[in-house]
Motif scaffolding. Structure first.
Motif, PDB file in Angstrom:
ATOM      1  N   LEU A 244     -12.038 -14.140 -24.803  1.00 27.55           N
ATOM      2  CA  LEU A 244     -10.889 -13.308 -24.442  1.00 27.55           C
ATOM      3  C   LEU A 244     -10.872 -12.075 -25.327  1.00 27.55           C
ATOM      4  N   THR A 245     -10.612 -10.940 -24.711  1.00 28.52           N
ATOM      5  CA  THR A 245     -10.364  -9.700 -25.442  1.00 28.52           C
ATOM      6  C   THR A 245      -8.968  -9.218 -25.065  1.00 28.52           C
ATOM      7  N   CYS A 246      -8.078  -9.200 -26.032  1.00 32.04           N
ATOM      8  CA  CYS A 246      -6.692  -8.817 -25.780  1.00 32.04           C
ATOM      9  C   CYS A 246      -6.564  -7.299 -25.798  1.00 32.04           C
ATOM     10  N   SER A 247      -5.581  -6.797 -25.079  1.00 31.11           N
ATOM     11  CA  SER A 247      -5.357  -5.351 -25.022  1.00 31.11           C
ATOM     12  C   SER A 247      -4.879  -4.780 -26.349  1.00 31.11           C
ATOM     13  N   ASN A 248      -4.442  -5.630 -27.287  1.00 31.08           N
ATOM     14  CA  ASN A 248      -4.050  -5.132 -28.610  1.00 31.08           C
ATOM     15  C   ASN A 248      -5.225  -5.059 -29.573  1.00 31.08           C
ATOM     16  N   GLY A 249      -6.438  -5.365 -29.086  1.00 35.31           N
ATOM     17  CA  GLY A 249      -7.635  -5.249 -29.906  1.00 35.31           C
ATOM     18  C   GLY A 249      -8.142  -6.548 -30.485  1.00 35.31           C
ATOM     19  N   LYS A 250      -7.401  -7.641 -30.369  1.00 34.34           N
ATOM     20  CA  LYS A 250      -7.835  -8.902 -30.943  1.00 34.34           C
ATOM     21  C   LYS A 250      -8.811  -9.595 -30.009  1.00 34.34           C
ATOM     22  N   GLU A 251      -9.849 -10.193 -30.606  1.00 29.22           N
ATOM     23  CA  GLU A 251     -10.872 -10.896 -29.839  1.00 29.22           C
ATOM     24  C   GLU A 251     -10.830 -12.381 -30.168  1.00 29.22           C
ATOM     25  N   TYR A 252     -11.051 -13.193 -29.142  1.00 24.41           N
ATOM     26  CA  TYR A 252     -11.116 -14.644 -29.285  1.00 24.41           C
ATOM     27  C   TYR A 252     -12.521 -15.079 -28.871  1.00 24.41           C
ATOM     28  N   LYS A 253     -13.298 -15.549 -29.835  1.00 25.41           N
ATOM     29  CA  LYS A 253     -14.686 -15.906 -29.575  1.00 25.41           C
ATOM     30  C   LYS A 253     -14.792 -17.143 -28.698  1.00 25.41           C
ATOM     31  N   SER A 254     -15.985 -17.315 -28.127  1.00 25.05           N
ATOM     32  CA  SER A 254     -16.243 -18.442 -27.233  1.00 25.05           C
ATOM     33  C   SER A 254     -16.945 -19.552 -28.013  1.00 25.05           C
ATOM     34  N   PRO A 255     -16.267 -20.639 -28.324  1.00 25.03           N
ATOM     35  CA  PRO A 255     -16.953 -21.757 -28.977  1.00 25.03           C
ATOM     36  C   PRO A 255     -17.691 -22.598 -27.938  1.00 25.03           C
ATOM     37  N   HIS A 256     -18.989 -22.430 -27.836  1.00 26.99           N
ATOM     38  CA  HIS A 256     -19.782 -23.165 -26.850  1.00 26.99           C
ATOM     39  C   HIS A 256     -20.066 -24.559 -27.396  1.00 26.99           C
TER      40      HIS A 256
ATOM     41  N   SER B  88     -23.978 -28.856 -29.150  1.00 28.45           N
ATOM     42  CA  SER B  88     -24.307 -30.288 -29.219  1.00 28.45           C
ATOM     43  C   SER B  88     -25.430 -30.671 -28.267  1.00 28.45           C
ATOM     44  N   ILE B  89     -26.112 -29.686 -27.680  1.00 29.87           N
ATOM     45  CA  ILE B  89     -27.059 -30.009 -26.619  1.00 29.87           C
ATOM     46  C   ILE B  89     -28.262 -30.801 -27.129  1.00 29.87           C
ATOM     47  N   ASP B  90     -28.673 -30.565 -28.385  1.00 30.22           N
ATOM     48  CA  ASP B  90     -29.808 -31.323 -28.933  1.00 30.22           C
ATOM     49  C   ASP B  90     -29.469 -32.803 -29.040  1.00 30.22           C
ATOM     50  N   ASN B  91     -28.284 -33.115 -29.547  1.00 32.32           N
ATOM     51  CA  ASN B  91     -27.872 -34.513 -29.652  1.00 32.32           C
ATOM     52  C   ASN B  91     -27.676 -35.141 -28.272  1.00 32.32           C
ATOM     53  N   VAL B  92     -27.137 -34.359 -27.332  1.00 32.02           N
ATOM     54  CA  VAL B  92     -26.940 -34.880 -25.979  1.00 32.02           C
ATOM     55  C   VAL B  92     -28.281 -35.179 -25.311  1.00 32.02           C
TER      56      VAL B  92
ATOM     57  N   ARG C 140     -24.802 -22.594 -17.128  1.00 32.03           N
ATOM     58  CA  ARG C 140     -24.090 -23.562 -17.951  1.00 32.03           C
ATOM     59  C   ARG C 140     -23.107 -22.904 -18.916  1.00 32.03           C
ATOM     60  N   LYS C 141     -23.346 -21.667 -19.315  1.00 32.81           N
ATOM     61  CA  LYS C 141     -22.456 -21.008 -20.267  1.00 32.81           C
ATOM     62  C   LYS C 141     -21.037 -20.880 -19.718  1.00 32.81           C
ATOM     63  N   VAL C 142     -20.906 -20.616 -18.415  1.00 35.13           N
ATOM     64  CA  VAL C 142     -19.583 -20.469 -17.803  1.00 35.13           C
ATOM     65  C   VAL C 142     -18.861 -21.810 -17.775  1.00 35.13           C
ATOM     66  N   SER C 143     -19.595 -22.859 -17.412  1.00 37.35           N
ATOM     67  CA  SER C 143     -18.976 -24.186 -17.382  1.00 37.35           C
ATOM     68  C   SER C 143     -18.619 -24.666 -18.777  1.00 37.35           C
ATOM     69  N   ASP C 144     -19.405 -24.264 -19.767  1.00 38.09           N
ATOM     70  CA  ASP C 144     -19.125 -24.680 -21.138  1.00 38.09           C
ATOM     71  C   ASP C 144     -17.819 -24.086 -21.648  1.00 38.09           C
TER      72      ASP C 144
ATOM     73  N   LYS D 129     -15.998 -32.839 -24.476  1.00 40.98           N
ATOM     74  CA  LYS D 129     -14.841 -32.600 -23.607  1.00 40.98           C
ATOM     75  C   LYS D 129     -13.553 -32.481 -24.422  1.00 40.98           C
ATOM     76  N   ARG D 130     -13.392 -33.360 -25.398  1.00 41.36           N
ATOM     77  CA  ARG D 130     -12.177 -33.318 -26.204  1.00 41.36           C
ATOM     78  C   ARG D 130     -12.132 -32.081 -27.088  1.00 41.36           C
ATOM     79  N   GLN D 131     -13.276 -31.646 -27.608  1.00 41.55           N
ATOM     80  CA  GLN D 131     -13.303 -30.417 -28.395  1.00 41.55           C
ATOM     81  C   GLN D 131     -12.869 -29.222 -27.549  1.00 41.55           C
ATOM     82  N   ARG D 132     -13.386 -29.143 -26.330  1.00 40.22           N
ATOM     83  CA  ARG D 132     -13.054 -28.027 -25.453  1.00 40.22           C
ATOM     84  C   ARG D 132     -11.573 -28.052 -25.082  1.00 40.22           C
ATOM     85  N   GLU D 133     -11.050 -29.227 -24.741  1.00 40.88           N
ATOM     86  CA  GLU D 133      -9.636 -29.314 -24.369  1.00 40.88           C
ATOM     87  C   GLU D 133      -8.724 -28.983 -25.544  1.00 40.88           C
ATOM     88  N   ASP D 134      -9.090 -29.428 -26.735  1.00 35.48           N
ATOM     89  CA  ASP D 134      -8.279 -29.116 -27.913  1.00 35.48           C
ATOM     90  C   ASP D 134      -8.247 -27.614 -28.161  1.00 35.48           C
TER      91      ASP D 134
END
Length: 384
Positions: A200-212, A217-221, A290-294, A253-258
């Motif tokens: 997310l990029t807010c109109s006030n200039g603040k950015e929210y990064k994407s935690p994939h 965790s794809i190596d462990n999966v 997969r990046k979009v679904s992640d 799933k729980r990390q993403r929902e949190d």
């Protein structure tokens, strides 16, 4: 209505609930097969009332065949038929893309009960004016303990039980409690541009990064998937590998929902009106896969709308084809940009733009003019 979810403690008697979920599967699949057979023969669709009547006739006229249906609470069984009818109604109204499908017995399912199927101990009067329930519940004659992580407010209306892929049971309790989240308004409105690297990029200039989370965790999966596929079918080692594989996916799933819930709550607390752009998620998945679904854009927006509804805030979406990225928000000059152009300079007013920030400001401007906001401050970063 107020809903809370609790986890039941593991015990051998959970096998009784597992059998109840299996019975719920059989009822769903039986009547779904009946509906499909009638459709292939050119017969009309059976409504919920007709399915409920047939359910009673079958259970009484053929007790030797449908004896297991009696093990499930009658109201809970009819709720399954109501779910099936609602699925067909959504398909007929073109809300859903396809009709209901058969449910696999290997996948979790749930059933909902009214007060005739469960019984809580009488609540003890609490210090804050509400009753305090104990951590035990009787479900169809069997008593189970659950983790009372938070108190149950109000009068209990329905209880829904669901099993996950690891065999854990969760109980969702719906009460008539009305929780007030209304707080003083902030008087701010903001627009948000959604992306892959920056969620997310807010109109006030603040950015929210994407935690994939899945990518991290794809190596462990993948290791868990290889171990699971290499085990002999039917062996105990394969079952342990399956549970480990399911546990890895549940953690992601729980990390993403949190992350979604915390970010949605932060945005709703900060702004009264939030504007987003309507996304073509299918097209984005074809480009980035997969990046979009992640990231889970759709699930995140659903949580934002839910949090806004509880707090009296407003969420609006501008048109998908509205040009926001390639239009200068200062002079409305439109330029041609490639996907790789992250920054650009307007030739008309010589303003240097960040691609995502400019899009967020345009989303806010278009949303404010389209939907109308009164006595609201637009959160727009000052441009040099």
């Amino acid at each position: 209505m107020y809903t809370t979810t609790y986890k039941l403690f593991r015990a051998p008697r959970l096998g009784n609930l597992r059998r109840k979920t299996w019975i719920a599967h059989t009822i769903w699949n039986y009547f779904l097969g009946w509906q499909r057979t009638r459709y292939s023969l050119g017969l009309p669709y059976l409504s919920y009332k007709e399915m409920s009547r047939e359910f009673t006739i079958l259970r009484k006229s053929h007790p030797e065949i449908f004896a297991h249906w009696r093990e499930l609470d009658s109201w809970a069984a009819r709720q399954i038929l109501k779910r099936l009818d609602e699925g067909y109604e959504r398909f007929y109204k073109k809300i859903a893309k396809r009709p209901p499908k058969f449910r696999s017995f290997r996948k979790p399912y749930s059933f909902t009960m009214c007060p005739s199927g469960y019984k809580f101990a009488a609540p003890v009067a609490g210090a804050k004016g509400f009753g305090i329930y104990s951590d035990r519940v009787a479900i169809m004659g069997k008593t189970y303990r659950f983790n009372l992580s938070r108190p149950i407010f109000g009068n209990i209306k329905t209880v829904t039980l669901k099993e996950d892929t690891l065999g854990d049971f969760y109980m969702s309790v719906v009460t008539d409690h009305i929780q007030s989240h209304l707080k003083p308004m902030t008087g701010n409105a903001a627009g948000f541009d959604m992306g892959i690297k920056t969620m997310l990029t807010c109109s006030n200039g603040k950015e929210y990064k994407s935690p994939h989370f899945y990518t991290e965790s794809i190596d462990n999966v993948r290791t868990a998937t290889r171990n699971f596929s290499s085990k002999q079918r039917g062996s105990n080692n394969r079952e342990r590998a399956r549970q480990h594989h399911a546990r890895m996916h549940r953690k992601v799933k729980r990390q993403r929902e949190d992350h979604h819930w915390k970010l949605a709550l932060e945005l709703v607390r900060r702004f009264d009106v939030l504007f987003f752009e309507t996304l073509n998620l299918d097209g984005m998945k074809r480009l980035w896969g997969r990046k979009v679904s992640d990231i889970g854009f759709y699930a995140f927006l659903q949580k934002v709308k839910w949090q806004a509804k509880k707090r009296g805030k407003r969420v609006a979406f501008i048109d998908q084809w509205q040009p926001t990225t390639s239009v200068c928000h200062i002079c409305d000059m439109r330029v041609s940009l490639e996907l790789s152009d992250r920054t650009w300079t307007c030739e008309h007013c010589n303003t240097h733009h960040d691609r995502d920030l400019n899009a967020a400001i345009n989303i806010l401007t278009v949303g404010a003019s389209t939907f109308g906001v009164e006595n609201i401050r637009l959160a727009i970063v000052s441009c040099s």
